[in-house]
Design a protein around this motif. Structure first.
Motif, PDB file in Angstrom:
ATOM      1  N   PHE A  30     -14.480 -22.801  10.354  1.00  0.00           N
ATOM      2  CA  PHE A  30     -15.644 -22.863   9.468  1.00  0.00           C
ATOM      3  C   PHE A  30     -15.720 -24.208   8.764  1.00  0.00           C
ATOM      4  CE2 PHE A  30     -18.966 -20.838   7.092  1.00  0.00           C
ATOM      5  CZ  PHE A  30     -18.936 -21.403   5.832  1.00  0.00           C
ATOM      6  N   PHE A  31     -14.547 -24.752   8.454  1.00  0.00           N
ATOM      7  CA  PHE A  31     -14.498 -26.031   7.762  1.00  0.00           C
ATOM      8  C   PHE A  31     -13.973 -27.107   8.696  1.00  0.00           C
ATOM      9  CE2 PHE A  31     -15.658 -25.267   3.460  1.00  0.00           C
ATOM     10  CZ  PHE A  31     -15.258 -23.990   3.123  1.00  0.00           C
TER      11      PHE A  31
ATOM     12  N   LEU B  30     -14.473 -29.074  -1.335  1.00  0.00           N
ATOM     13  CA  LEU B  30     -15.246 -28.377  -0.300  1.00  0.00           C
ATOM     14  C   LEU B  30     -16.712 -28.761  -0.391  1.00  0.00           C
ATOM     15  CD1 LEU B  30     -13.680 -24.827  -0.846  1.00  0.00           C
ATOM     16  CD2 LEU B  30     -12.946 -26.594   0.758  1.00  0.00           C
ATOM     17  N   PRO B  34     -24.321 -28.039   6.274  1.00  0.00           N
ATOM     18  CA  PRO B  34     -24.456 -27.540   7.632  1.00  0.00           C
ATOM     19  C   PRO B  34     -23.447 -28.165   8.584  1.00  0.00           C
ATOM     20  CG  PRO B  34     -26.526 -28.528   6.866  1.00  0.00           C
ATOM     21  CD  PRO B  34     -25.496 -28.837   5.862  1.00  0.00           C
ATOM     22  N   GLY B  57     -15.530 -30.075   4.980  1.00  0.00           N
ATOM     23  CA  GLY B  57     -16.958 -29.806   4.986  1.00  0.00           C
ATOM     24  C   GLY B  57     -17.234 -28.577   5.825  1.00  0.00           C
ATOM     25  N   SER B  58     -18.103 -27.713   5.360  1.00  0.00           N
ATOM     26  CA  SER B  58     -18.388 -26.505   6.124  1.00  0.00           C
ATOM     27  C   SER B  58     -19.304 -26.827   7.301  1.00  0.00           C
ATOM     28  CB  SER B  58     -19.035 -25.450   5.233  1.00  0.00           C
ATOM     29  OG  SER B  58     -20.279 -25.922   4.733  1.00  0.00           O
ATOM     30  N   LYS B  59     -19.346 -25.906   8.245  1.00  0.00           N
ATOM     31  CA  LYS B  59     -20.257 -26.028   9.388  1.00  0.00           C
ATOM     32  C   LYS B  59     -21.122 -24.777   9.398  1.00  0.00           C
ATOM     33  CE  LYS B  59     -16.998 -26.368  12.537  1.00  0.00           C
ATOM     34  NZ  LYS B  59     -16.241 -26.635  13.779  1.00  0.00           N
ATOM     35  N   LEU B  60     -22.418 -24.950   9.300  1.00  0.00           N
ATOM     36  CA  LEU B  60     -23.301 -23.784   9.279  1.00  0.00           C
ATOM     37  C   LEU B  60     -24.291 -23.887  10.411  1.00  0.00           C
ATOM     38  CD1 LEU B  60     -24.254 -23.844   5.474  1.00  0.00           C
ATOM     39  CD2 LEU B  60     -22.399 -22.575   6.520  1.00  0.00           C
ATOM     40  N   GLU B  64     -27.030 -19.251   9.164  1.00  0.00           N
ATOM     41  CA  GLU B  64     -26.228 -19.315   7.934  1.00  0.00           C
ATOM     42  C   GLU B  64     -26.896 -20.185   6.884  1.00  0.00           C
ATOM     43  OE1 GLU B  64     -24.454 -20.217  10.846  1.00  0.00           O
ATOM     44  OE2 GLU B  64     -23.397 -18.326  11.173  1.00  0.00           O
ATOM     45  N   ALA B  65     -27.509 -21.275   7.328  1.00  0.00           N
ATOM     46  CA  ALA B  65     -28.143 -22.182   6.369  1.00  0.00           C
ATOM     47  C   ALA B  65     -29.327 -21.513   5.696  1.00  0.00           C
ATOM     48  CB  ALA B  65     -28.580 -23.467   7.071  1.00  0.00           C
ATOM     49  N   ALA B  69     -24.586 -18.498   3.377  1.00  0.00           N
ATOM     50  CA  ALA B  69     -23.298 -18.133   3.974  1.00  0.00           C
ATOM     51  C   ALA B  69     -22.247 -18.026   2.885  1.00  0.00           C
ATOM     52  CB  ALA B  69     -22.899 -19.188   5.004  1.00  0.00           C
ATOM     53  N   GLU B  72     -19.076 -15.884   3.699  1.00  0.00           N
ATOM     54  CA  GLU B  72     -18.199 -16.537   4.685  1.00  0.00           C
ATOM     55  C   GLU B  72     -17.542 -17.758   4.066  1.00  0.00           C
ATOM     56  OE1 GLU B  72     -17.708 -15.158   7.581  1.00  0.00           O
ATOM     57  OE2 GLU B  72     -16.533 -16.708   8.578  1.00  0.00           O
ATOM     58  N   PHE B  73     -18.328 -18.493   3.284  1.00  0.00           N
ATOM     59  CA  PHE B  73     -17.802 -19.696   2.621  1.00  0.00           C
ATOM     60  C   PHE B  73     -16.639 -19.302   1.717  1.00  0.00           C
ATOM     61  CE2 PHE B  73     -18.566 -24.139   1.398  1.00  0.00           C
ATOM     62  CZ  PHE B  73     -17.908 -24.235   0.192  1.00  0.00           C
ATOM     63  N   GLN B  76     -13.550 -18.175   3.816  1.00  0.00           N
ATOM     64  CA  GLN B  76     -12.863 -19.290   4.471  1.00  0.00           C
ATOM     65  C   GLN B  76     -12.230 -20.235   3.445  1.00  0.00           C
ATOM     66  OE1 GLN B  76     -12.360 -19.407   7.630  1.00  0.00           O
ATOM     67  NE2 GLN B  76     -13.840 -17.937   8.405  1.00  0.00           N
ATOM     68  N   ALA B  77     -12.883 -20.391   2.318  1.00  0.00           N
ATOM     69  CA  ALA B  77     -12.327 -21.258   1.265  1.00  0.00           C
ATOM     70  C   ALA B  77     -11.021 -20.674   0.741  1.00  0.00           C
ATOM     71  CB  ALA B  77     -13.333 -21.431   0.129  1.00  0.00           C
ATOM     72  N   ARG B  79      -8.982 -18.825   2.413  1.00  0.00           N
ATOM     73  CA  ARG B  79      -7.965 -19.064   3.450  1.00  0.00           C
ATOM     74  C   ARG B  79      -7.455 -20.500   3.394  1.00  0.00           C
ATOM     75  NH1 ARG B  79     -10.196 -16.471   8.958  1.00  0.00           N
ATOM     76  NH2 ARG B  79      -9.505 -18.475   9.672  1.00  0.00           N
ATOM     77  N   LEU B  80      -8.371 -21.418   3.140  1.00  0.00           N
ATOM     78  CA  LEU B  80      -7.949 -22.821   3.038  1.00  0.00           C
ATOM     79  C   LEU B  80      -6.979 -22.996   1.877  1.00  0.00           C
ATOM     80  CD1 LEU B  80     -10.953 -25.286   3.516  1.00  0.00           C
ATOM     81  CD2 LEU B  80      -8.840 -25.174   4.825  1.00  0.00           C
TER      82      LEU B  80
END
Lengths: 414, 398
Positions: A30-31, B30, B34, B57-60, B64-65, B69, B72-73, B76-77, B79-80
């Motif tokens: 995702f990142f 973070l 997109p 940087g996230s990927k959307l 999602e955009a 999102a 999900e953000f 995932q954040a 988890r990071l």
């Protein structure tokens, strides 16, 4: 950074064994972490590489700033025009008036033969309609103005390079088609073929009467338009292949597909394809002998050395080629894993490779700051970024024909 | 073509400024984007080693955009954060897409903070303002969030507002920092890598030395909350250092040694009626202009910045040190003004030469990373103290 959107996965691990990958697909994150990725970099340079095609990038300054530096890197910034749009402009749609004014001025002062308008996620999201403006300019000045949607939100069903290929096809359709077919076209986005390229040499020897036109090194817009009068297209990469396919569908121009390769079997296939396509015979045994000579030398020098590979999309391909000549690939760095990679992954697994696959964006700081001790050679920018003590070998983005690519890497490793 | 930047890139954007300001801290940064927005930071704006920072940087995708999102953000954040436990805070930055789709970055930050137990900052960046705004707001947010009243340490000074975007590599400040060290001063500030505790100790300082106008917001806040005086000064050239000594003598009660005074003794140069222009970050331009007047005897010096003011920073532009800086919003306006003025000497980023008519002037290259990114970041140039004077003297023929 990837131009493609995120594919949801549950992957949080930073590394994988080769045998696990098939079960864990799709491997994505995702990142993205902070390593430069030139995957999207070629797009602006591809649009800018054709003479007399100007590019207007309209959008927030955050988006256009990076385009400027990419164009500067390739010496193409003179043809790139930036139209920054403020938050208020977006809200009111005022940027469309500014765009029309800017296009008018560009056409009258620069005498562009064609203009590509780069639009960003912001306009894609808001569904801004550009067609009426571009049509007005086209009918007033008689030059084509095309809109290109850049960035990850534009992925939809076609990839960015395919859409850029569509734009080039639209421009080519306006050209004049002649009956006489006079030249060979090299279609690819990697830039001009190096002077000492083996492909250039072969074509010079066997195509004495034909001119060679390189898409990435055309001298004029007229040469670009003249691509449609080609006798044969040689596609050097995926972009070239898509363009060649369309040109064949439209104008019945045959084509050969010679993507750069690292492993011997695919390299030989390229030679065969080229010879059959040109209707000639070429003794490339010298090239093959040189390849085997270098392998023998390198294999001796690199016994026991641990290699990391991180060159972007072709990392698995390179890893497999290195393993097949007896070298030890310990680590492969990737942003994601796609289905075409499975062919190489399966081959690596079959031969018992113990390479670990690191998903770049999941790498922890402790792994990063640990510098991946024990790696002796790091091939590619991604590998060099993480393997701090390894000998760094950067791989050129230029097109390499035949054994040139793998030889360059092997010689760098000695 | 008044609307089109044909010759210059835009200044680095606010989220690049935010990332730059946070570089020195153990912050998990973070970017809600997109997917392409991080390129600006990676390729153009951060000249330091990104391996030393936690920047993602996230990927959307389109869905999602448009739909958002946030969940999900957050997932995932978190988890990071689990993978990077050394982070002491989390910073979330917005981009044009999050601004246009109304993503509530503040709410995401709050929820992330509850999930992780870490302070999470929502930085007011959207990709539309310059990096000046990003640095300003980031420093101010950090100050308001983390500083607290502490006992004064009389020999502690803070350096506020340093980022490579305005002042280049940190090695340019070495003469400045060494000089402060010679006076027995403890220096704090986001110049070198630090932890959050060290940042919090900034409220113990006796003085804030503000080295860019982006740092003024935090300085004004610290004066109000902790009664810490501040001075806007980049010690450019000999006179810049002299001014620094004067400030230290008045506020921190430190007297420079005879050797220091001699090292920075002003030259007496006759004025030759030349006219000079300095283009750069507003405070830097102002201080450099002052150096040209005092060290080189150039009477007529104009300081200029090419930028659009962020209205949220208007208190900054009321500072006396910035009162003589002309702000131009467009390169057309700047080019016309320069054409009219016909200065004999111009000091500025090499890219500004594109705006000039040919063959008019002595041009002294002074790279501005926030404009030219990595293009000239490794060039050999100086501006602080004696080294700065020597560098300028190498170009300015008087």
């Amino acid at each position: 950074m990837s131009c493609t959107g995120y594919i949801r996965t549950n992957n949080e691990e930073e590394k994988f064994k080769l045998a696990e990958i098939a079960d864990k697909m799709p491997l994505d994150s995702f990142f993205d972490s902070g390593i430069a990725d030139d995957e999207c970099g070629e797009l602006v340079n591809l649009a800018l590489c054709v003479p007399d095609i100007d590019v207007v990038a309209i959008g927030p300054s955050s988006c256009s700033r990076v385009l400027y530096f990419r164009a500067v890197k390739k010496g193409l910034s003179e043809k790139l025009f930036l139209l920054p749009v403020s938050r208020n402009d977006f809200a009111s749609g005022k940027h469309l008036e500014k765009l029309e004014e800017a296009l008018e001025e560009l056409v009258t002062t620069r005498r562009s033969k064609a203009i590509i308008v780069y639009i960003t996620c912001a306009d894609i999201l808001t569904g801004t309609e550009f067609v009426s403006i571009t049509k007005r300019i086209e009918s007033k000045y008689g030059i084509p103005v095309k809109v290109f949607e850049r960035g990850p939100l534009s992925r939809r069903r076609t990839l960015p390079k395919e859409r850029l290929g569509n734009i080039f096809m639209d421009l080519l359709l306006r050209g004049v088609r002649q009956e006489k077919k006079s030249h060979l076209n090299l279609l690819g986005d990697a830039g001009k073929l190096p002077k000492d390229s083996g492909l250039r040499q072969i074509l010079k020897n066997y195509c004495v009467t034909e001119t060679i036109r390189e898409f990435a090194a055309l001298d004029s817009y007229e040469e670009f338009e003249d691509l449609v009068n080609g006798k044969l297209n040689i596609a050097l990469d995926r972009f070239g292949y898509d363009l060649a396919l369309r040109m064949q569908e439209k104008w019945d121009i045959p084509f050969l597909y010679l993507p750069a390769r690292y492993n011997m079997k695919e390299i030989k296939h390229n030679y065969t394809t080229l010879m059959e396509g040109l209707g000639v015979t070429w003794d490339y045994s010298q090239d093959a002998k040189e390849y085997h000579r270098v392998i023998a030398k390198v294999a001796g020098v690199l016994v026991g050395k641990r290699i990391a590979v991180g060159i972007g999309a072709r990392s698995f391909e390179l890893a497999q080629a290195l393993v097949s000549i007896g070298l030890s690939v310990a680590v492969i760095f990737v942003e994601s894993v796609a289905k075409p990679d499975m062919r190489y992954i399966n081959t690596l697994s079959t031969v018992g490779s113990q390479a670990e696959v690191y998903l770049v964006s999941n790498l922890t700081v402790s792994t990063q700051t640990g510098g991946l001790e024990g790696i002796d050679i790091a091939i590619g920018e991604k590998a060099a970024f993480f393997c701090l003590k390894a000998k760094e070998i950067l791989v050129s983005a230029d097109y390499r024909f035949g054994y040139e690519g793998i030889l360059e890497i092997l010689e760098g490793m000695q | 073509m008044s609307n089109i930047l044909t010759r210059l890139p835009s200044l680095a954007r606010d989220y690049s400024g935010a990332c730059s300001a946070l570089f020195a801290l153990p912050s998990l940064n973070l970017l809600y984007s997109p997917g392409g927005c991080s390129s600006a930071v990676i390729e153009c704006d951060e000249i330091r080693d990104l391996r030393q920072t936690l920047f993602f940087g996230s990927k959307l995708g389109e869905m999602e955009a448009v739909m958002g999102a946030e969940e999900e953000f957050l997932f995932q954040a978190e988890r990071l954060w689990v993978q990077n436990r050394q982070a002491e805070l989390i910073a979330i930055m917005g981009t044009p897409v999050s601004a246009l789709t109304g993503v509530d970055i503040g709410a995401i930050a709050d929820r992330l903070s509850r999930r992780t137990g870490l302070p999470s900052l929502a930085l007011p960046t959207e990709g539309f303002e310059t990096y000046y705004s990003g640095v300003y707001h980031t420093l101010l947010t950090l100050g308001k969030r983390f500083l607290e009243r502490r006992a004064k340490i009389n020999n502690q000074v803070n350096i506020l507002g340093y980022t490579p975007l305005s002042l280049g590599k940190e090695t340019h400040l070495s003469e400045f920092i060494d000089q402060l060290g010679e006076f027995g001063l403890q220096i704090n500030g986001l110049v070198e890598k630090n932890n959050l505790e060290t940042f919090k100790e900034m409220s113990s300082a006796a003085l804030n030395l503000v080295v860019s106008h982006e740092g003024v917001g935090l300085a004004q806040y610290m004066q109000k909350e902790y009664s810490i005086p501040y001075v806007l000064n980049v010690p450019v050239g000999l006179s810049g250092m002299q001014q620094l000594f004067q400030v230290l003598a008045e506020i921190v009660d430190i007297s420079p040694s005879y050797a220091s005074k001699q090292r920075y003794a002003l030259t007496s140069r006759a004025s030759l009626g030349q006219r000079a222009v300095v283009i750069g970050e507003p405070l830097f331009a102002s201080c450099l202009a002052s150096c040209l007047r005092k060290d080189f005897g150039i009477d007529y010096v104009e300081s200029i910045s090419l930028m659009k003011m962020d209205r949220r920073m208007k208190q900054v532009y009321l500072e006396k040190a910035l009162s003589d800086v002309h702000l131009f919003e467009s390169e057309e306006g700047l080019a016309r003004w320069m054409d009219k003025l016909q200065p004999d000497i111009i000091v500025g980023d090499p890219l500004y030469q594109r705006l000039l008519s040919k063959g008019c002037t002595q041009y002294v290259p002074m790279p501005h990373v926030g404009l030219s990114g990595p293009l000239y970041a490794d060039a050999q140039y100086e501006f602080i103290g004696r080294r700065g004077y020597d560098y300028l003297a190498g170009y300015i023929k008087v």
